[in-house]
Design a protein around this motif. Structure first.
Motif, PDB file in Angstrom:
ATOM      1  N   ASP A   8      18.726 -17.744  -7.748  1.00  0.00           N
ATOM      2  CA  ASP A   8      17.510 -17.155  -7.188  1.00  0.00           C
ATOM      3  C   ASP A   8      17.885 -15.738  -6.775  1.00  0.00           C
ATOM      4  O   ASP A   8      18.141 -15.455  -5.602  1.00  0.00           O
ATOM      5  N   GLU A   9      17.938 -14.872  -7.768  1.00  0.00           N
ATOM      6  CA  GLU A   9      18.586 -13.575  -7.591  1.00  0.00           C
ATOM      7  C   GLU A   9      17.971 -12.747  -6.467  1.00  0.00           C
ATOM      8  O   GLU A   9      16.778 -12.803  -6.200  1.00  0.00           O
ATOM      9  N   ALA A  10      18.836 -11.998  -5.820  1.00  0.00           N
ATOM     10  CA  ALA A  10      18.435 -11.135  -4.724  1.00  0.00           C
ATOM     11  C   ALA A  10      18.694  -9.667  -5.117  1.00  0.00           C
ATOM     12  O   ALA A  10      19.821  -9.233  -5.038  1.00  0.00           O
ATOM     13  N   TYR A  11      17.653  -8.972  -5.579  1.00  0.00           N
ATOM     14  CA  TYR A  11      16.237  -9.345  -5.614  1.00  0.00           C
ATOM     15  C   TYR A  11      15.607  -8.735  -6.860  1.00  0.00           C
ATOM     16  O   TYR A  11      16.031  -7.660  -7.297  1.00  0.00           O
ATOM     17  N   PRO A  12      14.575  -9.361  -7.438  1.00  0.00           N
ATOM     18  CA  PRO A  12      13.921  -8.774  -8.610  1.00  0.00           C
ATOM     19  C   PRO A  12      12.842  -7.770  -8.218  1.00  0.00           C
ATOM     20  O   PRO A  12      12.254  -7.851  -7.138  1.00  0.00           O
ATOM     21  N   ALA A  13      12.598  -6.821  -9.104  1.00  0.00           N
ATOM     22  CA  ALA A  13      11.446  -5.932  -8.958  1.00  0.00           C
ATOM     23  C   ALA A  13      10.199  -6.692  -9.374  1.00  0.00           C
ATOM     24  O   ALA A  13      10.195  -7.400 -10.382  1.00  0.00           O
ATOM     25  N   THR A  14       9.147  -6.545  -8.587  1.00  0.00           N
ATOM     26  CA  THR A  14       7.901  -7.264  -8.840  1.00  0.00           C
ATOM     27  C   THR A  14       6.722  -6.333  -8.582  1.00  0.00           C
ATOM     28  O   THR A  14       6.878  -5.281  -7.945  1.00  0.00           O
ATOM     29  N   PRO A  15       5.527  -6.686  -9.035  1.00  0.00           N
ATOM     30  CA  PRO A  15       4.354  -5.858  -8.714  1.00  0.00           C
ATOM     31  C   PRO A  15       4.139  -5.755  -7.209  1.00  0.00           C
ATOM     32  O   PRO A  15       4.360  -6.718  -6.463  1.00  0.00           O
ATOM     33  N   GLY A  16       3.706  -4.606  -6.738  1.00  0.00           N
ATOM     34  CA  GLY A  16       3.509  -4.368  -5.319  1.00  0.00           C
ATOM     35  C   GLY A  16       4.826  -4.082  -4.622  1.00  0.00           C
ATOM     36  O   GLY A  16       5.777  -3.577  -5.211  1.00  0.00           O
ATOM     37  N   TRP A  17       4.896  -4.429  -3.338  1.00  0.00           N
ATOM     38  CA  TRP A  17       6.119  -4.212  -2.557  1.00  0.00           C
ATOM     39  C   TRP A  17       7.207  -5.165  -3.027  1.00  0.00           C
ATOM     40  O   TRP A  17       6.949  -6.324  -3.368  1.00  0.00           O
ATOM     41  N   ASP A  18       8.456  -4.688  -3.049  1.00  0.00           N
ATOM     42  CA  ASP A  18       9.594  -5.578  -3.292  1.00  0.00           C
ATOM     43  C   ASP A  18      10.841  -4.987  -2.655  1.00  0.00           C
ATOM     44  O   ASP A  18      10.862  -3.839  -2.214  1.00  0.00           O
ATOM     45  N   PHE A  19      11.902  -5.801  -2.607  1.00  0.00           N
ATOM     46  CA  PHE A  19      13.152  -5.391  -1.965  1.00  0.00           C
ATOM     47  C   PHE A  19      13.915  -4.341  -2.765  1.00  0.00           C
ATOM     48  O   PHE A  19      14.906  -3.804  -2.265  1.00  0.00           O
ATOM     49  N   THR A  20      13.508  -4.064  -3.976  1.00  0.00           N
ATOM     50  CA  THR A  20      14.239  -3.079  -4.774  1.00  0.00           C
ATOM     51  C   THR A  20      13.772  -1.654  -4.519  1.00  0.00           C
ATOM     52  O   THR A  20      14.572  -0.723  -4.538  1.00  0.00           O
ATOM     53  N   SER A  21      12.478  -1.460  -4.271  1.00  0.00           N
ATOM     54  CA  SER A  21      11.964  -0.089  -4.109  1.00  0.00           C
ATOM     55  C   SER A  21      10.897   0.020  -3.040  1.00  0.00           C
ATOM     56  O   SER A  21      10.272   1.071  -2.908  1.00  0.00           O
ATOM     57  N   GLY A  22      10.655  -1.056  -2.261  1.00  0.00           N
ATOM     58  CA  GLY A  22       9.616  -1.000  -1.244  1.00  0.00           C
ATOM     59  C   GLY A  22       8.243  -0.856  -1.872  1.00  0.00           C
ATOM     60  O   GLY A  22       7.915  -1.530  -2.854  1.00  0.00           O
ATOM     61  N   ILE A  23       7.447   0.047  -1.320  1.00  0.00           N
ATOM     62  CA  ILE A  23       6.099   0.270  -1.865  1.00  0.00           C
ATOM     63  C   ILE A  23       6.180   0.916  -3.236  1.00  0.00           C
ATOM     64  O   ILE A  23       5.322   0.707  -4.086  1.00  0.00           O
ATOM     65  N   GLY A  24       7.224   1.707  -3.482  1.00  0.00           N
ATOM     66  CA  GLY A  24       7.396   2.380  -4.756  1.00  0.00           C
ATOM     67  C   GLY A  24       7.881   3.799  -4.559  1.00  0.00           C
ATOM     68  O   GLY A  24       8.280   4.207  -3.464  1.00  0.00           O
ATOM     69  N   THR A  25       7.869   4.565  -5.642  1.00  0.00           N
ATOM     70  CA  THR A  25       8.248   5.972  -5.578  1.00  0.00           C
ATOM     71  C   THR A  25       6.989   6.830  -5.490  1.00  0.00           C
ATOM     72  O   THR A  25       5.867   6.335  -5.600  1.00  0.00           O
ATOM     73  N   ALA A  26       7.173   8.133  -5.298  1.00  0.00           N
ATOM     74  CA  ALA A  26       6.065   8.983  -4.860  1.00  0.00           C
ATOM     75  C   ALA A  26       5.461   9.828  -5.970  1.00  0.00           C
ATOM     76  O   ALA A  26       6.171  10.386  -6.804  1.00  0.00           O
ATOM     77  N   ASN A  27       4.150   9.932  -5.954  1.00  0.00           N
ATOM     78  CA  ASN A  27       3.435  11.021  -6.589  1.00  0.00           C
ATOM     79  C   ASN A  27       3.088  11.977  -5.448  1.00  0.00           C
ATOM     80  O   ASN A  27       2.173  11.710  -4.658  1.00  0.00           O
ATOM     81  N   ALA A  28       3.841  13.056  -5.307  1.00  0.00           N
ATOM     82  CA  ALA A  28       3.738  13.907  -4.119  1.00  0.00           C
ATOM     83  C   ALA A  28       2.327  14.458  -3.918  1.00  0.00           C
ATOM     84  O   ALA A  28       1.820  14.507  -2.787  1.00  0.00           O
ATOM     85  N   TRP A  29       1.675  14.875  -4.995  1.00  0.00           N
ATOM     86  CA  TRP A  29       0.317  15.419  -4.896  1.00  0.00           C
ATOM     87  C   TRP A  29      -0.648  14.383  -4.337  1.00  0.00           C
ATOM     88  O   TRP A  29      -1.449  14.671  -3.448  1.00  0.00           O
ATOM     89  N   ASN A  30      -0.551  13.154  -4.839  1.00  0.00           N
ATOM     90  CA  ASN A  30      -1.465  12.110  -4.375  1.00  0.00           C
ATOM     91  C   ASN A  30      -1.121  11.637  -2.965  1.00  0.00           C
ATOM     92  O   ASN A  30      -2.019  11.260  -2.195  1.00  0.00           O
ATOM     93  N   ILE A  31       0.154  11.636  -2.606  1.00  0.00           N
ATOM     94  CA  ILE A  31       0.533  11.297  -1.230  1.00  0.00           C
ATOM     95  C   ILE A  31      -0.101  12.284  -0.263  1.00  0.00           C
ATOM     96  O   ILE A  31      -0.738  11.899   0.735  1.00  0.00           O
ATOM     97  N   VAL A  32       0.063  13.573  -0.527  1.00  0.00           N
ATOM     98  CA  VAL A  32      -0.477  14.594   0.365  1.00  0.00           C
ATOM     99  C   VAL A  32      -1.994  14.498   0.439  1.00  0.00           C
ATOM    100  O   VAL A  32      -2.591  14.552   1.531  1.00  0.00           O
ATOM    101  N   ASN A  33      -2.644  14.319  -0.693  1.00  0.00           N
ATOM    102  CA  ASN A  33      -4.104  14.325  -0.713  1.00  0.00           C
ATOM    103  C   ASN A  33      -4.728  13.012  -0.253  1.00  0.00           C
ATOM    104  O   ASN A  33      -5.917  12.987   0.087  1.00  0.00           O
ATOM    105  N   SER A  34      -3.957  11.944  -0.228  1.00  0.00           N
ATOM    106  CA  SER A  34      -4.480  10.653   0.234  1.00  0.00           C
ATOM    107  C   SER A  34      -4.213  10.414   1.712  1.00  0.00           C
ATOM    108  O   SER A  34      -4.677   9.410   2.273  1.00  0.00           O
ATOM    109  N   TRP A  35      -3.462  11.307   2.344  1.00  0.00           N
ATOM    110  CA  TRP A  35      -2.998  11.047   3.699  1.00  0.00           C
ATOM    111  C   TRP A  35      -4.148  10.846   4.690  1.00  0.00           C
ATOM    112  O   TRP A  35      -4.181   9.866   5.438  1.00  0.00           O
ATOM    113  N   SER A  36      -5.082  11.760   4.697  1.00  0.00           N
ATOM    114  CA  SER A  36      -6.174  11.684   5.679  1.00  0.00           C
ATOM    115  C   SER A  36      -6.995  10.425   5.502  1.00  0.00           C
ATOM    116  O   SER A  36      -7.395   9.776   6.485  1.00  0.00           O
TER     117      SER A  36
END
Length: 754
Positions: free
Chosen positions: A710-738
């Motif tokens: 039961d490997e620790a840990y696989p990447a899966t859709p959504g949040w996972d132990f390998t990358s958390g929420i995921g990596t960033a699209n900086a433009w969308n992060i900044v513009n989605s903040w508010s």
């Protein structure tokens, strides 16, 4: 005042007055006194969970001489349960847009005045230390640490913990050999000594192999590398590549470049040469377009802890990486390299503690060091948690590398024998944990799709966003095993007798350094406190931080504990041909016999790195862009990041944001959802018992079960132990903040996800 009876000497408040320890007027005088009995040396309490695992007879080289100085020791205080609950609630409300206290930040002194120990209790503790022959040098304004010094003999006698010389892996150390103790009367206020040893955290960077080393894995003829900015068969990431892959360019074009923002990188070393940073910016094309960026070296004195100038030392590589990649993400920001010399405490923490006492505190901090919760011990973990919570209450966003040891932080990249563990530097509820990914163009046989065969402006070769996988340099990686099988027409498995790790035919595993646990760390907090647990960790006496309510998102398990990482970015060190370049002129950090030419005109010859120590300062740079765009600071920004993640993933994930889509990924995705691969590592049962290791014979794979894979840990859709929420699209992060702020739910840390 309470009576102090130290050994055969009794003293009263007059003793404190004679030593100049008279109390001062403050709001804390109105706090309830918690120490309500005389301090009796014969009635002591053991401070469990505060002895290093290395403190064993096999490593013992004899007792430390009594006269050996022990400077900069930190006595860690804790609040009453009621005061801690009140402070937690206040910090929650600081980050709750629906609260009247939203962003009503406190100063370090205000934290102490409102929520710290009373003057009477602090005076009593100081009296006891003094009566034991120890010298109190400072009390932090937030009233959560008392700094003191003395010699080894007096420390031993005060805490009943003999200090010994050790030799561990050929290196000399000192450490207590048993858990310390203290008078029972002090227990309502004193949690323990943060550290009674000189083991230091490790910098979280991993060098790429030299040009004499093998070039990644597999048959390059099946997936040819471009001739672009390759150095010895590798393709480095420069600032222009970063801006292209993670969509910084439209942010910069809009005028959001970090101008007016300050990013602090915390170190225990000065920069080897500040000119290296200037040259990095020049060669990478940053200084021409973004002329307002600065970098300053400071040794913050503050008022909390002793800070001495560390000079430059072996960690100057890390310091250079941090400033280079923070400026790449926020090129017009002011970068502050803040360093104090290590005492028995990590110098970077001393620097942070002092910065928090200044009239203007930094809004963004990045920490690129780590050590496992289990190794840190209960008191040091509490010290870190208290420090970060104070930072969050003062508007500081603390970004911390998740680690470079996959899900086995206690093993330092070696074959895992201590089970699933995470870094205590990154696992508190008050920091943003930053994990690591790798570029997937080569294992997907799509290199030419995503990289130019020749250099473009500023050495750029990346053509767009590049598909990602978890950073995993281990032979247990499913991506590596699948690639090897495809290229060589083999049928290796991830675990068991037919696994790639157990193959001794010399294809790659043992020859190319894949037999270990190197890659982006992630996993559940499981040894942050001294509370009992049944999680099966190596010492069986630990428990993790409770899960904060903001960590509720599709994919995150209902495990009741804080999980890491929160977010990620590229951190590979060249296994799949891609790494980060860093300008470091110290010849010791880039040996010429390995093909490096430190800080030459062509970055392909610079020393190259991967590691979550790179992804953390980049995410700190993204926060600087957000702060400039919104015109304010955000403290612990996890509630907003997780709200943004929930907006993207909903109840079942978002296939249009799947990282494997590469340049076809959805244009509105704030996070790139990494779903291919894992952060499993190589383990070996038997050396320290059997902990989270499924073998089936020979080397095994980290697993949540010893009996089945039961490997620790696989990447899966959504949040996972390998990358958390995921990596960033900086433009969308900044513009989605508010929008994410408006949608953020009230934070209730006491209501855990069941």
């Amino acid at each position: 005042m309470n009576q102090i009876c130290a050994r055969s000497v009794c003293s009263f408040s007059a003793f404190a007055l004679a030593l100049g320890f008279a109390t001062t007027a403050s709001a804390a005088q109105n706090h309830d006194r918690l120490i309500r009995e005389s301090v009796d040396e014969t009635y002591r309490v053991t401070l469990a969970g505060n002895t290093r695992s290395e403190a064993i007879p096999a490593n013992d080289r004899g007792i430390l001489r009594d006269e050996t100085p022990m400077n900069g020791l930190q006595l860690v205080l804790h609040r009453s349960p009621e005061a801690q609950a009140a402070f937690d609630k206040y910090v929650d409300n600081l980050h709750n847009p629906k609260s009247a206290l939203f962003h009503k930040w406190l100063t370090n002194k205000e934290i102490g005045d409102r929520f710290g120990a009373s003057d009477d209790d602090i005076a009593t503790v100081k009296e006891w230390l003094s009566s034991e022959g120890l010298h109190v040098t400072n009390v932090a304004p937030d009233r959560m640490t008392i700094e003191f010094s003395g010699d080894a003999g007096h420390v031993r006698d005060a805490f009943r913990a003999p200090l010994h010389n050790l030799v561990v892996d050929g290196k000399a150390h000192i450490s207590n050999m048993n858990d310390p103790s203290m008078p029972h009367a002090l227990a309502p206020v004193v949690a323990g000594v943060a550290k009674l040893n000189d083991f230091m955290p490790h910098a979280l960077n991993v060098r790429r192999p030299g040009t004499q080393a093998k070039e990644g894995i597999g048959a390059r003829s099946n997936s040819p590398m471009p001739n672009g900015n390759a150095g010895g068969g590798y393709n480095f990431i420069g600032a222009a590549d970063l801006a292209t892959m993670y969509n910084f360019n439209p942010v910069f074009t809009s005028g959001i470049t970090g101008k007016g923002q300050t990013i602090v990188v915390l170190e225990d070393t000065n920069q080897y040469s500040q000119g290296d940073w200037v040259l990095f910016r020049k060669v990478m094309g940053l200084s021409r377009t973004y002329p307002f960026g600065t970098m300053t070296q400071v040794n913050p004195a503050g008022t909390a802890d002793t800070c001495t100038n560390p000079g430059d030392n072996g960690d100057d590589t890390e310091a250079a990486i941090d400033v280079d990649w923070a400026t790449s993400a926020a090129p017009n920001a002011a970068i502050l390299s803040a360093a104090c010399a290590d005492t028995v405490q990590f110098g970077g923490f001393l620097a942070l503690a002092n910065l928090l006492t200044e009239s203007t505190v930094p809004a963004i901090v990045s920490i690129s060091y780590g050590e496992s919760e289990a190794d840190l011990g209960a008191a040091e973990n509490l010290y870190i948690n208290n420090l970060y919570e104070s930072a969050a209450a003062q508007k500081v966003s603390v970004f911390v590398s998740s680690g470079d040891e996959l899900a086995a932080s206690s093993d330092g990249g070696r074959v895992a024998t201590h089970g699933i563990t995470v870094s205590g530097f990154t696992s508190t509820p008050y920091n943003i944990s930053v994990g690591g990914t790798d570029m997937a163009a080569e294992p997907l046989f799509e290199y030419s799709t995503y990289y130019s065969a020749t250099n473009l402006a500023n050495f750029r070769t990346a053509l767009s966003y590049v598909p990602e996988i978890p950073w995993n340099d281990s032979c247990t990686s499913s991506v590596t095993v699948d690639y090897i099988n495809a290229v060589n027409s083999t049928s290796f498995t991830q675990a068991g007798p037919t696994s790639f790790c157990n193959y001794d035919g010399g294809v790659v595993a043992n020859d190319d350094g894949l037999l270990g646990a190197v890659g982006g760390s992630g996993g559940p907090s499981n040894c942050a406190t001294g509370l009992p647990t049944n999680r099966g960790v190596s010492n069986g006496t630990c428990a993790g931080y409770p899960k904060p309510s903001w960590q509720s998102i599709f994919g995150n398990p209902a495990d009741g504990v804080r999980d890491t990482p929160d977010v990620s970015l590229m951190a590979g060190n060249g296994l799949w041909g891609v790494y980060y370049a860093a300008c470091i002129s110290n010849p010791a950090d880039g040996p010429a016999d390995e093909g490096f030419a430190p800080c030459g005109a062509n970055p392909a010859t610079w020393t190259g790195f991967g590691g979550t120590s790179v992804s953390s300062p980049i995410w700190a740079g993204i926060q600087a862009l957000v702060n400039q765009s919104t015109g304010q600071s955000w403290g612990n920004s996890n509630p907003v990041l997780y709200t943004m993640g929930n907006m993207e993933y909903g109840a079942g994930g978002n296939p249009s944001c799947n990282s494997t889509l590469g340049n076809a990924i959805g244009s509105n995705c704030a996070f790139n959802d990494v779903t291919l691969g894992d952060n499993s590592g190589v383990c070996e049962a038997g050396r320290n018992g059997t902990f989270n290791c499924y073998t089936g014979g020979g080397y095994g794979i980290l697993s949540t079960s010893n009996a089945v894979e039961d490997e620790a840990y696989p990447a899966t859709p959504g949040w996972d132990f390998t990358s958390g929420i995921g990596t960033a699209n900086a433009w969308n992060i900044v513009n989605s903040w508010s929008a994410a702020v408006s949608a953020t739910k009230p934070i209730l840390l006491d209501k855990l996800k069941k």
